[in-house]
Write an enzyme that holds these catalytic residues in place. Structure first.
Site, PDB file in Angstrom:
ATOM      1  N   PHE A   1       0.855  -1.186   0.000  1.00  8.46           N
ATOM      2  CA  PHE A   1       0.000   0.000   0.000  1.00  8.46           C
ATOM      3  C   PHE A   1       0.888   1.232   0.000  1.00  8.46           C
ATOM      4  O   PHE A   1       1.642   1.466   0.942  1.00  8.46           O
ATOM      5  CB  PHE A   1      -0.955   0.052   1.201  1.00  8.46           C
ATOM      6  CG  PHE A   1      -1.839   1.272   1.125  1.00  8.46           C
ATOM      7  CD1 PHE A   1      -2.999   1.255   0.361  1.00  8.46           C
ATOM      8  CD2 PHE A   1      -1.477   2.459   1.743  1.00  8.46           C
ATOM      9  CE1 PHE A   1      -3.788   2.402   0.239  1.00  8.46           C
ATOM     10  CE2 PHE A   1      -2.262   3.605   1.619  1.00  8.46           C
ATOM     11  CZ  PHE A   1      -3.414   3.566   0.871  1.00  8.46           C
TER      12      PHE A   1
ATOM     13  N   ASP B   1       9.367   3.102   2.058  1.00  4.36           N
ATOM     14  CA  ASP B   1       8.150   3.861   2.344  1.00  4.36           C
ATOM     15  C   ASP B   1       7.855   3.704   3.833  1.00  4.36           C
ATOM     16  O   ASP B   1       7.300   2.694   4.265  1.00  4.36           O
ATOM     17  CB  ASP B   1       6.982   3.352   1.491  1.00  4.36           C
ATOM     18  CG  ASP B   1       5.690   4.126   1.772  1.00  4.36           C
ATOM     19  OD1 ASP B   1       5.655   4.900   2.753  1.00  4.36           O
ATOM     20  OD2 ASP B   1       4.712   3.951   1.009  1.00  4.36           O
TER      21      ASP B   1
ATOM     22  N   LYS C   1       2.374  11.189   7.212  1.00  3.93           N
ATOM     23  CA  LYS C   1       1.585  10.930   8.420  1.00  3.93           C
ATOM     24  C   LYS C   1       2.138  11.622   9.680  1.00  3.93           C
ATOM     25  O   LYS C   1       1.986  12.821   9.828  1.00  3.93           O
ATOM     26  CB  LYS C   1       1.403   9.422   8.602  1.00  3.93           C
ATOM     27  CG  LYS C   1       0.520   8.844   7.471  1.00  3.93           C
ATOM     28  CD  LYS C   1      -0.001   7.458   7.711  1.00  3.93           C
ATOM     29  CE  LYS C   1      -1.042   7.121   6.640  1.00  3.93           C
ATOM     30  NZ  LYS C   1      -0.740   5.957   5.843  1.00  3.93           N
TER      31      LYS C   1
HETATM   32  C1  LIG Z   1      -0.926   6.048   4.311  1.00  8.95           C
HETATM   33  C2  LIG Z   1       0.193   5.558   3.471  1.00  8.95           C
HETATM   34  C3  LIG Z   1       0.528   6.171   2.258  1.00  8.95           C
HETATM   35  C4  LIG Z   1      -0.303   7.282   1.650  1.00  8.95           C
HETATM   36  O1  LIG Z   1      -0.387   8.410   2.433  1.00  8.95           O
HETATM   37  P1  LIG Z   1      -1.549   9.498   2.138  1.00  8.95           P
HETATM   38  O2  LIG Z   1      -1.180  10.650   3.016  1.00  8.95           O
HETATM   39  O3  LIG Z   1      -2.831   8.848   2.534  1.00  8.95           O
HETATM   40  O4  LIG Z   1      -1.496   9.812   0.698  1.00  8.95           O
HETATM   41  C5  LIG Z   1       1.641   5.726   1.577  1.00  8.95           C
HETATM   42  N1  LIG Z   1       2.379   4.707   2.046  1.00  8.95           N
HETATM   43  C6  LIG Z   1       2.075   4.069   3.204  1.00  8.95           C
HETATM   44  C7  LIG Z   1       2.948   2.951   3.668  1.00  8.95           C
HETATM   45  C8  LIG Z   1       0.970   4.459   3.951  1.00  8.95           C
HETATM   46  O5  LIG Z   1       0.648   3.816   5.064  1.00  8.95           O
END
Ligand SMILES: *Cc1c(COP(=O)(O)O)cnc(C)c1O
Length: 426
Positions: free
Chosen positions: A146, A233, A274
């Site tokens: 994701f 990520d 985040k």
């Molecule tokens: C939440 C998330 C995203 C996307 O972040 P948004 O601010 O919702 O666009 C990307 N990578 C990971 C691992 C995430 O948990």
């Protein structure tokens, strides 16, 4: 009804249902206030927040230091765009690059934008530094990933719900199983056009899949041997969530972050979002050293809001809170207690089969099919018992409270979770 009037839960839900796109399926609870580990609904009921806005609110709701920094900056200067300099951006850039140990940062707003930025940066590096022929670069990604919701990112998702009828898809991605070093090696050997490997150190959305202890180390070594960029990520796993400032820090507990101890797996590109803002404001970032970041020249990438003064002020405050309140150490300690207590319960449980995770990013697997609504019903019962959590992928419930929780609160929550699960024992 005026939006300023107090509204019942039912009225608020009806309003969203009527006027908002139906792109989410929220748990029916309408929140109007948050403080620390708690949120309150419009009827005044208090809950423990065990989602933390998908790990954005690691520092706790409405942290006074973060909110204070935001208010002060909002009253002074909010946005200049990058057409001009502002007096906060450079200060933030120095702070965040020192904090994580990289030469440069490229500031964005949301996680998905930061992932997009990393993919563009990786491709450009591949053409201009590695010498891959234009339009032929491939980036390796993992099954169950994701990384956000943009057209390119959903192109390499395997969540049918996220993909179906959003094509045509972006080309240039190779998907391999997660936590599989041999598959990575085979993919790296399959072509000379591999530019990068994009990976979550723990797959959060997929259900908190924690890979083998040595997976990241081996993956990074393979990437280095093939001159392929290792792109982490850490939008969900970063900022103390898993018991160290980054999940790629492994078991390093150093309080000075980037001491770069043996267990640190250095990403070539690091993606944050985040909790970089403590959930107060959309702030994301892509970090890399000069040899990579300097391929981006003026006009080649940007964002009107990226690097705005509020974002900079908020992110500095949010990262200072992580240090001042020892959030990594707290997440590590409380996470161990959480898994120990739930493991004890699971020994004799027929409803919960497994708890897994790291630090305070954990999931409990429910003994039912992915299509069943058991996990949803458990989350409804948890809500009624004063704790908010959400299923991810049908039969898995993620438990990720704010990291400012104390031990007494955690034990109270463990007791709520176990009592609730017991209501579902067959
Ligand atoms: C939440 C998330 C995203 C996307 O972040 P948004 O601010 O919702 O666009 C990307 N990578 C990971 C691992 C995430 O948990």
């Amino acid at each position: 009804m005026s939006v300023l009037e107090k509204m019942s839960s039912a009225a608020a839900i009806a309003l969203e249902d009527k006027h908002g796109a139906h792109n989410y399926h929220p748990l029916p609870v309408v929140l109007s206030k948050g403080e620390g580990v708690y949120v309150w609904d419009v009827e005044g009921r208090r809950y423990y927040d065990f989602l933390s806005a998908y790990s954005a609110v690691n520092q706790g709701h409405c942290h006074p230091k973060i909110v204070g920094a935001m208010i002060q900056q909002a009253q002074t200067l909010t946005l200049t765009s990058r057409a001009f300099y502002n007096d906060k951006l450079g200060v933030y850039e120095e702070f965040v690059t020192n904090y994580f140990g990289f030469d440069k940062v490229l500031p964005m707003n949301t996680g998905a934008e930061a992932v997009e930025t990393a993919l563009k940066l990786c491709r450009k590096w591949a053409y201009e530094k590695k010498g891959i022929h234009e339009n032929e670069a491939q980036i390796i990604v993992c099954d169950g990933n994701f990384h956000g919701r943009t057209t390119t990112i959903i192109s390499f998702s395997n969540d049918e719900n996220a993909r179906k009828n959003f094509g045509p898809y972006t080309a240039g991605f190779i998907k391999i199983p997660y936590d599989d070093v041999e598959a990575l090696e085979a993919a790296l050997n399959s072509s000379n056009n591999i530019a990068g490997f994009l990976v979550e150190p723990i797959q959060g959305e997929a259900g908190v899949y924690t890979p083998a202890e040595d997976y990241l180390t081996k993956a990074k070594a393979l990437c280095a041997a093939h001159n392929v960029l290792f792109i982490a990520d850490e939008v969900q796993t970063g900022i103390a969530r898993t018991g160290s400032i980054l999940a790629v820090c492994g078991n390093c507990t150093c309080e000075n972050k980037c001491e770069k101890q043996a267990s640190y797996v250095a990403p070539d590109i690091l993606i944050l979002g985040k909790a970089l803002s403590g959930g107060a404001y959309p702030v994301s970032a892509v970090l890399a050293n000069d040899a990579i970041m300097n391929v981006i020249k003026p006009g080649q990438h940007g964002s009107t809001f990226g690097g705005n003064p509020i974002a900079g002020a908020v992110a500095i405050a949010a990262l200072e809170v992580v240090d001042e309140e020892n959030l990594s150490q707290n997440a590590r300690r409380l996470g161990n207690i959480f898994r120990e207590k739930l493991n004890e319960f699971i020994q004799t449980s027929t409803i919960a089969t497994l708890v897994r995770g790291k630090g305070l990013l954990n999931a409990v697997v429910i003994n039912d099919t992915e299509e069943s609504d058991t996990a949803w019903n458990i989350c409804m019962a948890l809500r009624d018992n004063g704790l908010l959590a959400k299923p991810t992928h049908g039969n898995i419930i993620r438990f990720a409270p704010p990291l400012v929780m104390n031990e007494e609160q955690l034990l109270d929550c463990v007791s709520i979770i176990i009592t609730t699960l017991k209501q579902f024992e067959k």
